[in-house]
Design a protein around this motif. Structure first.
Motif, PDB file in Angstrom:
ATOM      1  N   GLN A 122      44.857  25.997  36.557  1.00  0.00           N
ATOM      2  CA  GLN A 122      44.790  27.078  37.539  1.00  0.00           C
ATOM      3  C   GLN A 122      43.748  28.111  37.108  1.00  0.00           C
ATOM      4  O   GLN A 122      43.408  28.200  35.933  1.00  0.00           O
ATOM      5  CB  GLN A 122      46.153  27.758  37.633  1.00  0.00           C
ATOM      6  CG  GLN A 122      47.261  26.868  38.157  1.00  0.00           C
ATOM      7  CD  GLN A 122      47.325  26.849  39.664  1.00  0.00           C
ATOM      8  OE1 GLN A 122      47.104  27.873  40.293  1.00  0.00           O
ATOM      9  NE2 GLN A 122      47.599  25.705  40.237  1.00  0.00           N
ATOM     10  N   PRO A 123      43.278  28.940  38.057  1.00  0.00           N
ATOM     11  CA  PRO A 123      42.411  30.056  37.684  1.00  0.00           C
ATOM     12  C   PRO A 123      43.105  30.973  36.684  1.00  0.00           C
ATOM     13  O   PRO A 123      44.337  31.023  36.651  1.00  0.00           O
ATOM     14  CB  PRO A 123      42.172  30.775  39.002  1.00  0.00           C
ATOM     15  CG  PRO A 123      42.417  29.759  40.048  1.00  0.00           C
ATOM     16  CD  PRO A 123      43.424  28.815  39.506  1.00  0.00           C
ATOM     17  N   VAL A 124      42.314  31.704  35.925  1.00  0.00           N
ATOM     18  CA  VAL A 124      42.841  32.423  34.764  1.00  0.00           C
ATOM     19  C   VAL A 124      43.881  33.478  35.153  1.00  0.00           C
ATOM     20  O   VAL A 124      44.815  33.749  34.410  1.00  0.00           O
ATOM     21  CB  VAL A 124      41.683  33.024  33.939  1.00  0.00           C
ATOM     22  CG1 VAL A 124      41.034  34.174  34.692  1.00  0.00           C
ATOM     23  CG2 VAL A 124      42.146  33.462  32.568  1.00  0.00           C
ATOM     24  N   TRP A 125      43.733  34.064  36.371  1.00  0.00           N
ATOM     25  CA  TRP A 125      44.687  35.119  36.727  1.00  0.00           C
ATOM     26  C   TRP A 125      46.048  34.549  37.136  1.00  0.00           C
ATOM     27  O   TRP A 125      47.019  35.274  37.259  1.00  0.00           O
ATOM     28  CB  TRP A 125      44.118  36.030  37.812  1.00  0.00           C
ATOM     29  CG  TRP A 125      43.785  35.310  39.096  1.00  0.00           C
ATOM     30  CD1 TRP A 125      44.614  35.102  40.141  1.00  0.00           C
ATOM     31  CD2 TRP A 125      42.532  34.753  39.451  1.00  0.00           C
ATOM     32  NE1 TRP A 125      43.962  34.421  41.124  1.00  0.00           N
ATOM     33  CE2 TRP A 125      42.682  34.193  40.739  1.00  0.00           C
ATOM     34  CE3 TRP A 125      41.284  34.651  38.814  1.00  0.00           C
ATOM     35  CZ2 TRP A 125      41.625  33.557  41.401  1.00  0.00           C
ATOM     36  CZ3 TRP A 125      40.260  34.014  39.473  1.00  0.00           C
ATOM     37  CH2 TRP A 125      40.420  33.477  40.739  1.00  0.00           C
ATOM     38  N   LEU A 126      46.117  33.260  37.353  1.00  0.00           N
ATOM     39  CA  LEU A 126      47.407  32.650  37.673  1.00  0.00           C
ATOM     40  C   LEU A 126      48.051  32.044  36.442  1.00  0.00           C
ATOM     41  O   LEU A 126      49.253  31.865  36.362  1.00  0.00           O
ATOM     42  CB  LEU A 126      47.212  31.556  38.738  1.00  0.00           C
ATOM     43  CG  LEU A 126      46.796  32.042  40.116  1.00  0.00           C
ATOM     44  CD1 LEU A 126      46.546  30.857  41.047  1.00  0.00           C
ATOM     45  CD2 LEU A 126      47.862  32.951  40.709  1.00  0.00           C
ATOM     46  N   ASP A 127      47.213  31.711  35.457  1.00  0.00           N
ATOM     47  CA  ASP A 127      47.719  31.011  34.284  1.00  0.00           C
ATOM     48  C   ASP A 127      46.849  31.387  33.090  1.00  0.00           C
ATOM     49  O   ASP A 127      45.923  30.673  32.732  1.00  0.00           O
ATOM     50  CB  ASP A 127      47.655  29.491  34.532  1.00  0.00           C
ATOM     51  CG  ASP A 127      48.203  28.715  33.345  1.00  0.00           C
ATOM     52  OD1 ASP A 127      48.804  29.361  32.457  1.00  0.00           O
ATOM     53  OD2 ASP A 127      48.024  27.492  33.313  1.00  0.00           O
ATOM     54  N   PRO A 128      47.152  32.554  32.477  1.00  0.00           N
ATOM     55  CA  PRO A 128      46.234  33.085  31.453  1.00  0.00           C
ATOM     56  C   PRO A 128      46.378  32.396  30.099  1.00  0.00           C
ATOM     57  O   PRO A 128      46.393  33.062  29.077  1.00  0.00           O
ATOM     58  CB  PRO A 128      46.622  34.561  31.393  1.00  0.00           C
ATOM     59  CG  PRO A 128      48.028  34.618  31.862  1.00  0.00           C
ATOM     60  CD  PRO A 128      48.294  33.429  32.721  1.00  0.00           C
ATOM     61  N   ALA A 129      46.472  31.088  30.094  1.00  0.00           N
ATOM     62  CA  ALA A 129      46.511  30.396  28.809  1.00  0.00           C
ATOM     63  C   ALA A 129      45.086  30.195  28.296  1.00  0.00           C
ATOM     64  O   ALA A 129      44.128  30.293  29.058  1.00  0.00           O
ATOM     65  CB  ALA A 129      47.200  29.045  28.964  1.00  0.00           C
ATOM     66  N   ASP A 130      44.959  29.904  27.034  1.00  0.00           N
ATOM     67  CA  ASP A 130      43.635  29.727  26.426  1.00  0.00           C
ATOM     68  C   ASP A 130      42.959  28.454  26.920  1.00  0.00           C
ATOM     69  O   ASP A 130      43.611  27.495  27.301  1.00  0.00           O
ATOM     70  CB  ASP A 130      43.781  29.640  24.900  1.00  0.00           C
ATOM     71  CG  ASP A 130      43.761  31.025  24.294  1.00  0.00           C
ATOM     72  OD1 ASP A 130      43.492  31.976  25.073  1.00  0.00           O
ATOM     73  OD2 ASP A 130      44.028  31.151  23.101  1.00  0.00           O
TER      74      ASP A 130
END
Lengths: 303, 311
Positions: free
Chosen positions: A68-76
């Protein structure tokens, strides 16, 4: 006396407009500035895309498909705009892909513009049989829906980057030719053209030194406006599987490829499409603004 | 008037002939159509393939001089024979006639949506200039111009078919199948009609006859409907008709997205299958439709406006 007063008034108005300050100026031209900014951003992406891109656009990461895009899934390790079905970074692919899309559109518009202007100059200036023949060819070409003709031509003659550019360019000469022909017809009989001819200037000199510079402004505007159309056409062709086949895809190809995965990952399809829409929006805003700036007579005419 | 009609008819015929000629020679330049029609299955021997190829060349008349082929093409075309589809083995005309009604339905509904949505949008925007309504209308019409239709189609499928399950994703069958393709196809038209009717309405509202109508004490509805709108209607019709070539191009894409069994989808498939007689006939059909539509429009104008006839 009254005329002089008028001049003074206008001059003072102009000074007032200048005094109005840079912010007011920017506000007046806000749409043009948005358009220019958008286009600049995409040109920078096209020129420096491979260096700006945070990841390798073709690097496959099968551990993280559909991230997912980073704002939905801020994993590395997940791209800013997420990753596609093979775990390739979408932002990087859009940035690098902008080069193909813009090169195609820019070259095609250039070809269409140069050939259209040349033919329009000749037909408008010469008239007679040359005019009849070239304008009938133009009629024929406009009678066939452009995309349909392109599909047929690419199906028969083959795609590829160079072919795509040439076909799109050849397809857009008609608009430029009609535009410049109309300008030439009205300029041809002006006094300064007659004067140049009386002084012994040859046809070529009159065409290129006297008529062309005075009829080129609407061409620049039309070029800007047709840029977006070419981007959309190229995207549609890519979608139909007739685009330029290369490892780094164009935006249209990215949307087309994402079609099988839209139900599991919306972002594969949305971000390349947003890129397409922003470029088309940018060229339209820029074109409208150029028209207003270059030729105030036409202000707000289109549409 | 009759001189004008004859001249205009001849012009249209000339354009149709040129379109056919252009595509005919384009195909011949591009390579050997017979080689595309040969069955290349693995179990066939090279001799069999060669024999079929020679046979096909002869049947298609490709062994003759190209100008003779061209003359023969017109001979056959005059009898309505445009060759057989490589893929289906039936006359290309049959395939086209089969699918044409579907495309016409789709196009007609899209045109209807384009006008019934675009016109009120543009008129409302003009009547409420500078307000939020105007801004919404402008945003909608800008969106309609910049959005790639194939992508919009995919998004509509996700939203209405996959998420909400209200409408079918593709194909035909019921009236619900046509909604999403028609809406997708109409977006460009909605945008254009809205833009034209907005600017046309703004111009009409500044005219003297509108002020006169108001001064007579006519209701605002009559002023707008009977005076302003009616005078702008010709330019709206012009815009709808002249967007036809673009609309036809979009039809191909939209029909592919929704697997709509029309002539556009047929053409895309024919291109993928190298089924050149079908592609050829499809291009001729689209070209002829465009030319005829413009012809009818020009003749209508000539009837309405005497100045055009004498140009």
């Amino acid at each position: 006396m009254s005329e002089l007063a008028g001049t003074f008034d206008r001059a003072s108005e102009r000074r007032a407009a200048q005094r109005a300050g840079i912010w007011r100026q920017l506000w007046i031209h806000r749409l043009g500035i948005i358009g220019t900014t958008l286009m600049l951003a995409f040109v920078i992406a096209a020129l420096f895309g491979p260096w700006i891109a945070p990841h390798d656009p073709v690097a496959i990461d099968l551990d993280n498909p559909y991230a997912q895009p980073v704002w939905l899934d801020p994993a590395d390790g997940r791209g800013i705009l997420g990753k596609d079905n093979l775990g390739r970074d979408i932002l990087s692919r859009i940035l690098v892909g902008s080069r193909n899309s813009l090169i195609i559109a820019f070259s095609a518009v250039l070809i269409g513009m140069v050939s259209g202007v040349a033919l329009g100059l000749i037909t408008g200036y010469r008239g007679g049989l040359v005019d009849d023949v070239i304008m009938r060819i133009a009629d024929t070409q406009t009678a066939i829906p452009f995309l349909v003709l392109l599909i047929a031509v690419i199906a028969f003659l083959g795609g590829g980057l160079v072919n795509m550019i040439v076909f799109l360019g050849v397809g857009s000469w008609v608009g430029f030719a009609r535009l410049i022909r109309g300008e030439v017809l009205s300029i041809r009989e002006r006094d300064y053209v007659q004067a140049a001819r009386a002084l012994g200037a040859g046809d070529v000199r009159v065409m290129f030194n006297h008529i062309l510079p005075n009829s080129i402004q609407p061409v620049i505007v039309a070029a800007s406006l047709s840029f977006g159309g070419v981007i959309l056409t190229e995207a549609a062709l890519s979608f139909l599987g007739l685009g330029v086949g290369s490892i780094v895809p164009t935006w249209g190809k990215m949307v087309a490829d994402s079609r099988d995965y839209v139900t599991v990952a919306w972002h594969l399809s949305v971000f390349p499409a947003v890129a397409i829409m922003l470029v088309v929006l940018g060229t339209n805003l820029l074109g409208d603004w150029l028209r207003d700036v270059l030729d105030p007579r036409l202000k707000g005419r289109r549409g | 008037m009759s001189a004008f009609v004859i001249r205009r008819l001849l012009q249209a015929a000339l354009v149709v002939v040129s379109v056919v000629t252009l595509v005919f020679f384009l195909i011949r330049v591009s390579g050997d159509p017979a080689s595309l029609g040969v069955n290349l299955d693995d179990f066939r021997s090279p001799e069999q393939i060669k024999a079929e190829y020679e046979d096909l060349r002869q049947r298609m008349g490709l062994d003759r001089h190209i100008l003779i082929q061209y003359a023969q093409f017109w001979q056959r075309a005059a009898r309505g024979n445009f060759g057989y589809s490589f893929r289906y083995g039936v006359p290309a005309t049959d395939l086209i006639i089969d699918r044409l009604p579907n495309s016409l339905r789709l196009g007609a509904l899209a045109a209807l949506i384009g006008i019934t949505a675009g016109l009120p949008l543009g008129v409302l925007a003009a009547l409420n200039r500078g307000t939020i309504i105007d801004n919404i209308a402008t945003t909608v019409s800008v969106f309609g111009i910049v959005v790639p239709q194939f992508w919009l189609g995919i998004m509509l499928i996700i939203i209405f078919s996959v998420q909400f399950g209200i409408l079918p994703t593709s194909g035909t069958g019921s009236w619900r199948h046509i909604i999403l393709p028609a809406v997708t196809l109409s977006t460009g038209l909605v945008a254009t009609v809205a833009r034209i009717s907005r600017s046309g309405m703004l111009e009409a509202l500044s005219q003297d006859y509108i002020r006169t109508a108001r001064a007579k004490g006519l209701s605002e509805r009559l002023v707008i409907g009977r005076h302003a709108l009616r005078n702008g209607s010709i330019s709206i019709i012009t815009v709808v008709v002249s967007s036809l070539p673009h609309l036809i191009g979009t039809v191909v894409v939209v029909e592919v997205v929704f697997a709509w069994p029309g002539v556009g989808n047929l053409m895309a498939q024919a291109v993928a299958n190298r089924d050149y007689p079908v592609v050829f006939l499809d291009v001729i059909l689209f070209g002829t439709v465009t030319v005829l539509t413009f012809l009818v429009m020009d003749l209508m104008y000539a009837v309405i406006d005497p100045r055009i006839r004498h140009r």
